[in-house]
Structure formats: structure tokens, C-alpha cells
Design a protein around this motif. Structure first.
Motif, mmCIF file in Angstrom:
data_model
loop_
_atom_site.group_PDB
_atom_site.id
_atom_site.type_symbol
_atom_site.label_atom_id
_atom_site.label_comp_id
_atom_site.label_asym_id
_atom_site.label_seq_id
_atom_site.Cartn_x
_atom_site.Cartn_y
_atom_site.Cartn_z
ATOM 1 N N PRO A 183 -1.155 3.734 6.893
ATOM 2 C CA PRO A 183 -1.052 3.040 5.714
ATOM 3 C C PRO A 183 -0.430 1.593 5.597
ATOM 4 O O PRO A 183 -0.631 0.902 4.891
ATOM 5 C CB PRO A 183 -0.858 4.123 4.676
ATOM 6 C CG PRO A 183 0.091 5.040 5.374
ATOM 7 C CD PRO A 183 -0.518 5.137 6.918
ATOM 8 N N HIS A 212 -4.530 -3.462 3.963
ATOM 9 C CA HIS A 212 -5.728 -2.638 4.187
ATOM 10 C C HIS A 212 -5.856 -1.367 3.585
ATOM 11 O O HIS A 212 -6.446 -0.495 3.811
ATOM 12 C CB HIS A 212 -6.384 -2.789 5.508
ATOM 13 C CG HIS A 212 -6.839 -3.895 5.906
ATOM 14 N ND1 HIS A 212 -7.797 -4.743 5.104
ATOM 15 C CD2 HIS A 212 -6.607 -4.646 7.134
ATOM 16 C CE1 HIS A 212 -7.888 -5.981 6.023
ATOM 17 N NE2 HIS A 212 -7.194 -5.943 6.943
ATOM 18 N N ALA A 213 -4.424 -0.864 3.100
ATOM 19 C CA ALA A 213 -4.263 0.521 2.698
ATOM 20 C C ALA A 213 -5.413 1.082 1.882
ATOM 21 O O ALA A 213 -5.898 2.212 2.005
ATOM 22 C CB ALA A 213 -2.791 0.719 2.074
ATOM 23 N N GLY A 214 -5.991 0.528 0.820
ATOM 24 C CA GLY A 214 -6.907 0.675 -0.200
ATOM 25 C C GLY A 214 -8.047 1.064 0.559
ATOM 26 O O GLY A 214 -9.133 1.418 -0.231
#
Length: 308
Positions: free
Chosen positions: A21, A28-30
Motif C-alpha cells: 500500500p 495507487h493505494a485506493g
């Protein structure tokens, strides 16, 4: 360049997913839920691996592969890919990198889209169709019993020294720490004596840059070994000789285009087996801290099967 024969069998079993994450500084975690949805569309169970540290990530990948995973997918940058490769290299378990890091060199160089969701679609399609393609990896060992695989590039010169400096620094945080490490090491820049053995042929060189590439680029698109091809069974070795500070600063931007190899102080070689020795250098493979020199690196043809 990557026109290699597809394999029409992917082992049954769940798709294990290693996700970082914090890759790409979290930008780009989401996207992870959407990536998992696309992978699930292949009709396989998808299992997200739990890991809080790089060592735990590597252990989780090994456990998944030995525990019957039908495929392994890494969502992150080259560091995440590097951890996953330790588990799938030399096995029949295919691998898919979803590029979501600061540096995504292995994924891009082996033909995956740079967009994470597009890459997940490619991987899902390959899973659904039971298709994978072989590419080479590099395997390195050292006299202390160290043994690591890598997919992109091994840095064993100035860039490795800068990484080592940055990792020892506690501040500043973020990318400025790396910038400061560059300034510190530029001030200390000096050529070092390397002994290279390329398929057994010895070369003694004084150099500031040494890179051994299975793929062409590292560091997020720096084409340090621009002619490297991960399907030719060979390693590309690029050596930057006795650069002074001013010349190195002037030449370094050319690495993004790969035109640095035209500089008179740069030499390029190609070999199946490369031995690198020098005093006091820790190597970095796929951007990850790796083995101390000396190391022996071998090109291993078709060492991993990619879901593309």
C-alpha cells in the motif's frame, strides 16, 4: 523482442496477491479493490497475502507458492516484484506484476501496461485463457552463501553507494533524502577498482558505474542497460569508467534515453555469467538492498512465467 512462445497451462489453485500500500508513495493505494475485482473476474479465488514488512512479504509469497497457489500477483513497484520473484523463480507458478510503484521497470520492460488496472486486465485474461510466457531472470550468489534472484538491473557502483547512504540517513524524509545522499556521494566521488569476469574472461577496470541488466531500465525508466533483452539468455553489463563529478552530472540525464553508452568512458559487454568484485560495495537489485560484493550473476533462461 518479447515474441516468445506462450504456455497453454496455468496451474489450478487460488491467485495469491501481494500488495504494497505504500508503493509509489501511496498514490495507487485506493486502487487495490478495483485490481482485486479485475483479477477475480478470471474465475479464480483471490487471496490477499498479509505482510507488514518486506521480509514478511517474501515469506508470505514463499508460503503461498509452496501451499498450492495457482498464480502470484504483485501490486506495487520493483521492490514488491523483487520480493515475489524470490518465491516464483524456477517454479511452474506463473507471475503477474501490477505496476503501482515509483519504479515499475520490470513490469514495463516485460510488456505489461503501465496503468495498474490495464495490467490487472491483462493478467486476468491470461489466467482465464490459461496462458503464460517465459522470461529470463538473473540469479546471484556470493561466497557467504547469499542467493537472490532479480528481474531488472543490479547496481554495483555509484547508484548503489547513493542508495546505501540514503538508507543510513534518518532525515530529511521523502525524496529529498535521496537528493542529499547524491550530493554527499558526489563530493566523495572516486573511481573504484573492479575485477569483472565475463564468461570467465577477466577485466580489471577503474569505474564509478557498474550495472548488470536482465532488463534495460531501473530507477523508474533510466535505461542504464539499453540493449538488454529479458528473453535472450544473456546479461548486459554497462561500465562507466573514470568519470569526474562534472562529467558524471552531465552524462547522467542521458541514461533516461540510453545514449550514455555512446560516451567514450562507457563500455558495454554481454555474457551469460558475470562475476563482480570490489571493496566495500553493497549491491542493489531491482532497487532493493541486496548482496555485498563479490557476487556471481547468472542469466537463467525462462526462469519465470509471466501472465501476459
Amino acid at each position: 523482442m518479447l515474441a516468445v512462445t506462450a504456455h497453454d497451462h496455468v496451474p489450478s489453485g487460488p491467485v495469491a496477491v501481494l500488495a504494497n500500500p505504500t508503493a509509489g508513495r501511496g498514490r495507487h493505494a485506493g486502487l487495490l479493490p478495483a485490481v482485486l475485482d479485475r483479477l477475480a473476474a478470471a474465475g479464480r479465488p483471490v487471496e490477499l497475502l498479509a505482510a507488514a514488512t518486506p521480509a514478511q512479504a517474501e515469506a508470505a509469497c514463499h508460503a503461498a507458492v509452496t501451499g498450492g497457489a495457482g498464480a502470484l500477483v504483485a501490486v506495487g513497484g520493483d521492490g514488491t516484484v523483487h520480493r515475489a520473484l524470490q518465491a516464483v523463480a524456477g517454479t511452474e507458478v506463473p507471475f503477474g506484476p501490477v505496476p503501482a510503484g515509483t519504479g515499475n521497470d520490470f513490469a514495463v520492460e516485460t510488456g505489461f501496461p503501465a496503468d495498474p488496472l490495464a495490467a490487472a486486465e491483462v493478467i486476468a485474461t491470461a489466467l482465464r485463457e490459461g496462458r503464460s510466457r517465459p522470461v529470463d531472470l538473473a540469479r546471484m550468489t556470493n561466497p557467504d552463501g547469499g542467493d537472490r534472484w532479480y528481474g531488472a538491473v543490479l547496481a554495483a557502483g555509484f547508484d548503489a553507494i547513493v542508495n546505501e547512504r540514503a538508507n543510513r540517513m534518518r532525515r530529511p524524509r521523502g525524496p529529498r533524502r535521496y537528493d542529499l545522499a547524491i550530493l554527499v556521494e558526489l563530493a566523495r566521488l572516486r573511481p573504484r577498482r573492479y575485477v569483472l569476469r565475463l564468461d570467465g574472461e577477466e577485466h580489471r577496470v577503474d569505474a564509478v558505474l557498474v550495472a548488470v541488466g536482465n532488463c534495460a531500465s531501473y530507477g523508474g525508466g533510466m535505461r542504464i542497460c539499453p540493449a538488454a533483452d529479458p528473453t535472450d539468455g544473456l546479461l548486459d553489463v554497462v561500465v562507466g569508467g573514470e568519470f569526474d563529478r562534472r562529467t558524471l552530472i552531465r552524462v547522467k540525464p542521458r541514461i533516461y534515453r540510453g545514449t550514455h553508452v555512446d560516451h567514450p568512458l562507457v563500455r558495454s559487454y554481454r555474457a551469460r555469467t558475470v562475476e563482480v568484485a570490489a571493496e566495500g560495495i553493497t549491491t542493489y537489485a531491482d532497487g532493493e538492498r541486496s548482496l555485498d560484493l563479490p557476487v556471481r550473476i547468472s542469466a537463467v533462461p525462462a526462469a519465470v512465467r509471466l501472465l501476459r
